[in-house]
Motif scaffolding. Structure first.
Motif, short mmCIF file in Angstrom:
data_model
loop_
_atom_site.label_atom_id
_atom_site.label_comp_id
_atom_site.label_asym_id
_atom_site.label_seq_id
_atom_site.Cartn_x
_atom_site.Cartn_y
_atom_site.Cartn_z
N GLU A 87 0.83 -1.21 0.00
CA GLU A 87 0.00 0.00 0.00
C GLU A 87 0.86 1.26 0.00
OE1 GLU A 87 -2.50 -0.59 3.40
OE2 GLU A 87 -3.82 -1.99 2.34
N GLU A 88 1.92 1.27 0.80
CA GLU A 88 2.81 2.43 0.87
C GLU A 88 3.53 2.65 -0.47
OE1 GLU A 88 4.66 5.76 2.34
OE2 GLU A 88 3.04 4.63 3.27
N ALA A 89 4.00 1.58 -1.08
CA ALA A 89 4.69 1.69 -2.37
C ALA A 89 3.74 2.19 -3.46
CB ALA A 89 5.28 0.33 -2.77
N ALA A 90 2.52 1.67 -3.50
CA ALA A 90 1.54 2.10 -4.50
C ALA A 90 1.17 3.56 -4.30
CB ALA A 90 0.29 1.22 -4.42
N ARG A 91 0.98 3.97 -3.07
CA ARG A 91 0.63 5.36 -2.77
C ARG A 91 1.76 6.31 -3.19
NH1 ARG A 91 -2.22 4.49 1.37
NH2 ARG A 91 -0.54 3.83 2.71
N ALA A 92 2.99 5.96 -2.86
CA ALA A 92 4.14 6.79 -3.23
C ALA A 92 4.30 6.88 -4.74
CB ALA A 92 5.41 6.22 -2.59
N LEU A 93 4.16 5.74 -5.41
CA LEU A 93 4.32 5.72 -6.87
C LEU A 93 3.21 6.49 -7.56
CD1 LEU A 93 6.13 4.72 -9.09
CD2 LEU A 93 4.85 2.59 -9.11
N ALA A 94 1.99 6.42 -7.05
CA ALA A 94 0.88 7.17 -7.63
C ALA A 94 1.17 8.67 -7.58
CB ALA A 94 -0.42 6.85 -6.91
#
Length: 80
Positions: free
Chosen positions: A31-38
């Protein structure tokens, strides 16, 4: 809980995370990786002009090595 490092790969360039984030499990890491990448990809698209293609990823590691990679690829093809 473990400390995870989120390294940004933008094309051929990599920016290592030297601080890390303490998270409870791999779902929280994802979730943290997806949020940062978005957020990073949104900023990148704002600077596009014309037709372009771009690749970005977050490569996650812990103290033992690689854990996960979250990739984002987008193409912009303007018709006019």
């Amino acid at each position: 809980m473990a400390i995870y490092y989120f390294d940004l790969r933008d094309g051929d360039e990599i920016v290592p995370d030297e601080e890390g984030v303490e998270l409870r499990d791999l779902l929280a890491v994802q979730e943290e990786a997806a949020r940062a990448l978005a957020g990073l990809s949104w900023d990148s698209v704002q600077n596009f002009k014309g037709a372009q293609s771009h690749r970005m990823s977050i490569e996650v590691r812990d103290t033992y090595g690689p854990v996960m990679q979250v990739r984002f690829v987008f193409d912009i093809s303007r018709r006019q």
